[in-house]
Design a protein around this motif. Structure first.
Motif, PDB file in Angstrom:
ATOM      1  N   ASP A  41       0.671  -1.017   0.010  1.00  0.00           N
ATOM      2  CA  ASP A  41       0.135   0.061   0.049  1.00  0.00           C
ATOM      3  C   ASP A  41       0.820   1.254   0.018  1.00  0.00           C
ATOM      4  N   GLN A  42       2.163   1.208   0.803  1.00  0.00           N
ATOM      5  CA  GLN A  42       2.750   2.368   0.774  1.00  0.00           C
ATOM      6  C   GLN A  42       3.491   2.570  -0.505  1.00  0.00           C
ATOM      7  N   VAL A  43       3.935   1.560  -1.321  1.00  0.00           N
ATOM      8  CA  VAL A  43       4.616   1.796  -2.526  1.00  0.00           C
ATOM      9  C   VAL A  43       3.641   2.402  -3.671  1.00  0.00           C
ATOM     10  N   PHE A  44       2.273   2.003  -3.444  1.00  0.00           N
ATOM     11  CA  PHE A  44       1.237   2.456  -4.312  1.00  0.00           C
ATOM     12  C   PHE A  44       0.596   3.716  -3.857  1.00  0.00           C
ATOM     13  N   GLN A  45       1.119   4.609  -3.099  1.00  0.00           N
ATOM     14  CA  GLN A  45       0.795   5.857  -2.589  1.00  0.00           C
ATOM     15  C   GLN A  45       0.871   6.957  -3.750  1.00  0.00           C
ATOM     16  N   GLY A  46       1.494   6.441  -4.972  1.00  0.00           N
ATOM     17  CA  GLY A  46       1.682   7.716  -5.667  1.00  0.00           C
ATOM     18  C   GLY A  46       0.433   8.287  -6.674  1.00  0.00           C
ATOM     19  N   HIS A  47       0.569   9.430  -7.390  1.00  0.00           N
ATOM     20  CA  HIS A  47      -0.496   9.992  -7.833  1.00  0.00           C
ATOM     21  C   HIS A  47      -0.884   9.687  -9.330  1.00  0.00           C
ATOM     22  N   TRP A  48      -0.400   8.753  -9.699  1.00  0.00           N
ATOM     23  CA  TRP A  48      -0.590   8.339 -11.282  1.00  0.00           C
ATOM     24  C   TRP A  48      -1.856   7.808 -11.261  1.00  0.00           C
ATOM     25  N   PRO A  49      -2.592   7.829 -12.442  1.00  0.00           N
ATOM     26  CA  PRO A  49      -3.915   6.938 -12.587  1.00  0.00           C
ATOM     27  C   PRO A  49      -3.711   5.496 -12.572  1.00  0.00           C
ATOM     28  N   SER A  50      -2.658   4.741 -12.786  1.00  0.00           N
ATOM     29  CA  SER A  50      -2.712   3.420 -12.588  1.00  0.00           C
ATOM     30  C   SER A  50      -2.662   3.119 -11.152  1.00  0.00           C
ATOM     31  N   THR A  75      -6.986  -2.707 -18.949  1.00  0.00           N
ATOM     32  CA  THR A  75      -6.626  -1.573 -19.677  1.00  0.00           C
ATOM     33  C   THR A  75      -5.551  -0.881 -19.539  1.00  0.00           C
ATOM     34  N   HIS A  76      -5.236  -0.376 -18.206  1.00  0.00           N
ATOM     35  CA  HIS A  76      -3.893   0.398 -17.722  1.00  0.00           C
ATOM     36  C   HIS A  76      -2.889  -0.587 -17.649  1.00  0.00           C
ATOM     37  N   GLY A  77      -2.881  -1.902 -17.589  1.00  0.00           N
ATOM     38  CA  GLY A  77      -1.728  -2.680 -17.382  1.00  0.00           C
ATOM     39  C   GLY A  77      -1.286  -2.781 -16.005  1.00  0.00           C
ATOM     40  N   VAL A  78      -2.378  -2.620 -15.029  1.00  0.00           N
ATOM     41  CA  VAL A  78      -1.960  -2.331 -13.538  1.00  0.00           C
ATOM     42  C   VAL A  78      -1.340  -3.816 -13.121  1.00  0.00           C
ATOM     43  N   TRP A  79      -1.978  -5.007 -13.723  1.00  0.00           N
ATOM     44  CA  TRP A  79      -1.557  -6.136 -13.213  1.00  0.00           C
ATOM     45  C   TRP A  79       0.074  -6.503 -13.315  1.00  0.00           C
ATOM     46  N   ALA A  80       0.540  -6.019 -14.356  1.00  0.00           N
ATOM     47  CA  ALA A  80       2.132  -5.907 -14.425  1.00  0.00           C
ATOM     48  C   ALA A  80       2.867  -5.020 -13.682  1.00  0.00           C
ATOM     49  N   ARG A 125      -3.933   5.047  -8.585  1.00  0.00           N
ATOM     50  CA  ARG A 125      -5.273   5.226  -8.040  1.00  0.00           C
ATOM     51  C   ARG A 125      -6.232   4.184  -8.520  1.00  0.00           C
ATOM     52  N   ILE A 126      -6.028   3.592  -9.543  1.00  0.00           N
ATOM     53  CA  ILE A 126      -7.094   2.466 -10.020  1.00  0.00           C
ATOM     54  C   ILE A 126      -6.741   1.091  -9.039  1.00  0.00           C
ATOM     55  N   LEU A 127      -5.550   0.842  -8.777  1.00  0.00           N
ATOM     56  CA  LEU A 127      -4.938  -0.267  -7.960  1.00  0.00           C
ATOM     57  C   LEU A 127      -5.415  -0.025  -6.476  1.00  0.00           C
TER      58      LEU A 127
END
Length: 625
Positions: free
Chosen positions: A85-94, A123-128, A96-98
């Motif tokens: 969760d800390q790693v994905f605190q960024g402001h990028w759309p991908s 669509t945004h390749g979030v799994w990768a 936010r979706i995650l």
């Protein structure tokens, strides 16, 4: 392509000007190293460019849609957040979706919302993106992704922040001391990652090997001005020397002319004519244009106390923490001229070994003997607690009013501070007003002022500027007693160490030579280990036997691509069924579980396909040769 333009940028704190009318640009493909003495404003400049601090004047213009990732020197964390969760605190759309997807799963959102977010993930390749994040964290030695951030060490949290900066799909990556808290092997991985990365890079680091390998431009911040040099760090050092020599030549000419004009002025120059007025104006201009060429020179000539024959002896020393064995039955007698570098991955016990050797920690078993004449100077990884209200000079005087140098001269605490780049007007600064690097430099002075005859240094390069490091290295080379260093700074280890201790798998192994020599030997050992770990069926029975697929591998290679295609069709079919079952909660849950199983099977099959394809390439190469 220009990503960012900076024009006439200025920033000051009270009476101290850090950046003054600085102008430069950042282009795609630039890999810039920012250097300068601690306290000159390097971190502040990064904050200004990252948009986390306000400028006093000037403009910072980003290209349209240009994004920035920023790793601060002291990141802030959500203590209750998990690692991922800390790693994905960024402001990028991908990201936010995650975050929304993970929150929807945990909160039991309705099926339509989960399906919508699943589609966006595809669509945004979030799994990768999530897989890449786990790979980066693993490389940074963070393997439990569900751990609470507040339960981790400071070094582990800094590595999580680094992972967050690296995973962000940014055009400009800004890193403040990214190599701190990384071991040597991880630093080498980070070098390769940054070299392969597209976009621009701007970083502050003291790691000179890192700067040499990664950068193609160096910017030096000095006295509020910014000097730019194309090339890596080695080229910068050559060009800087040339610039300083040119400035010295110009200043010598100015002084010569000023001396002549001063003599004319003293003879009673009268501004009666236009010609005389112009000459007086030229004199005033010469007086005002003097260049400050005083190089901040940290001369360390600290005297040491007498050292007897017996120094430090360890006999069958062992140390563990819980079930983790750090080292066992380690025996060593420290010699007067020892220069030892201690290496090992994070958590292997390097600092613990140093503290045991210095008598700060009791071993679990074995015997430690320290000679009666030994006076240890222990420079710890974490700066000891200091009173923020205390003045810098008071902190030094607590260690002694005077110090006796190697030639017997007595130097006051104030004079020693000047040699350590603390001018008189800064010596009465409260410690809380100093930068992190300035505090480390002050702490180093405090350790050396006590005239030790044995030095134990735990990560001495952290937060020290390159100029301080260069002079520290010169001091260590002249130091008459033994020196033991725990460091990830390969340049320092190459220059100082003559022996290397490697902590690995609960033992301490000794190597004779500096870091480069050790690394060459260790790479050969790593290759040997990898070869021995290969399954017997994948090794040829003799050197002359040709590489080939086994019977089962050959059959598998013929069918695996068709199987992958069929598996993808199944995943697509499940996606269609999920859309149709949007209002059937139980059925939707079953389909989601089925899709996760199929994705896991697909990942394993892709790994197997990658192995077989690489082996097929090797077989073809053997045939061609």
């Amino acid at each position: 392509m220009v990503l960012m333009t900076v024009e006439n940028l200025s920033k000051s704190y009270v009476e101290k000007t850090l950046v003054e009318n600085v102008t430069f640009g950042i282009n795609e493909g630039d890999k810039i190293g920012l250097v300068g003495i601690n306290g000159t404003g390097k971190s502040t400049l990064l904050k200004l460019l990252a948009g986390v601090e306000e400028r006093d004047s000037g403009t910072i213009t980003k290209g349209r849609d240009v994004t920035i990732s920023y790793l601060p020197q002291n990141p802030e964390f959500d203590q209750d957040s998990t690692v991922l969760d800390q790693v994905f605190q960024g402001h990028w759309p991908s990201m936010r979706i995650l975050r929304e997807y993970r929150k929807a799963l945990e909160g039991g959102s309705d099926q339509k919302e989960i399906i919508r977010l699943t589609g966006l993930m595809d669509t945004h390749g979030v799994w990768a993106l999530e897989a890449d994040a786990k790979t980066i964290l693993t490389k940074l030695q963070i393997t439990d992704f569900s751990t609470r951030v507040g339960d981790l060490s400071g070094g582990q949290r800094k590595r999580i922040a680094l992972a967050a900066a690296l995973i962000g799909p940014s055009d400009i990556l800004i890193l403040d001391e990214p190599t701190n808290h990384l071991d040597n092997q991880t630093i080498e991985w980070l070098e390769e990652r940054l070299l392969q990365r597209k976009g621009a890079l701007l970083m502050v680091t003291h790691d000179r090997y890192f700067l040499d390998r990664v950068t193609n431009q160096i910017m030096e911040l000095e006295g509020g001005s910014l000097y730019s040099y194309k090339g890596n760090f080695s080229h910068f050092m050559e060009m800087k020397l040339q610039r300083e020599e040119n400035q010295k030549t110009m200043e010598d000419k100015r002084k010569s002319l000023y001396k002549k004009e001063l003599q004319w002025m003293r003879q009673g120059a009268k501004a009666r004519t236009t010609k005389q007025k112009a000459r007086i104006q030229r004199f005033n201009a010469l007086e005002e244009s003097a260049l400050d060429l005083s190089t901040a020179d940290m001369q360390i000539s600290v005297g040491t106390t007498r050292l007897g024959k017996k120094i430090i002896e360890l006999k069958e020393v062992s140390k563990s923490y819980g079930d983790i064995r750090l080292f066992e039955n380690f025996t060593y007698t420290l010699l007067r001229d020892d220069r030892i570098g201690i290496l090992g991955e994070n958590g292997t016990g390097k600092t613990t070994l140093l503290k045991v050797m210095g008598g700060l920690l009791e071993p679990d078993s074995g015997e430690l003997q320290i000679g009666e004449t030994v006076k240890i100077g222990f420079f710890q990884q974490e700066t000891p607690f200091i009173d923020g209200d205390q003045r810098a000079i008071e902190y030094i005087r607590d260690g002694g009013e005077f110090i006796t140098t190697g030639d017997g001269t007595k130097i006051s605490a104030s004079s020693m501070m000047e040699r350590f780049l603390f001018p008189p007007d800064q010596q009465y600064t409260p410690l809380e007003k100093l930068s992190g690097g300035e505090k480390r430099r002050l702490y180093l002075l405090r350790v050396l002022m006590e005239s030790p005859n044995v030095l134990l240094l735990d990560e001495p390069t952290n937060d020290l500027d390159i100029q301080t490091l260069q002079i520290l290295e010169d001091y260590l080379e002249e130091f008459p007693g033994p020196v033991i260093v725990v460091s990830h700074d390969r340049y320092l280890l190459d220059k100082i160490s003559e022996k290397v201790f490697l902590l690995r798998d609960g033992e301490v192994r000794g190597f004779t030579g500096n870091y480069d020599f050790f690394r060459a030997i260790w790479k050969e050992e790593e290759k040997k280990e990898l070869k021995e770990e290969q399954p017997k069926r994948e090794r040829s029975s003799s050197r002359n036997k040709a590489l080939k697929f086994s019977f089962n591998e050959a059959r598998e290679w013929e069918t695996i691509e068709d199987e992958l295609e069929e598996l993808q069709e199944k995943i697509d079919q499940v996606d269609g069924e999920m859309h149709q079952a949007a209002s059937q909660y139980t059925r939707l849950q079953e389909l989601m579980e089925k899709k996760e199983e199929l994705l896991e099977e697909q990942e394993k099959m892709m790994e197997r396909w990658l192995y077989l394809s690489e082996k097929a390439e090797m077989i073809e190469k053997e045939k061609d040769s």
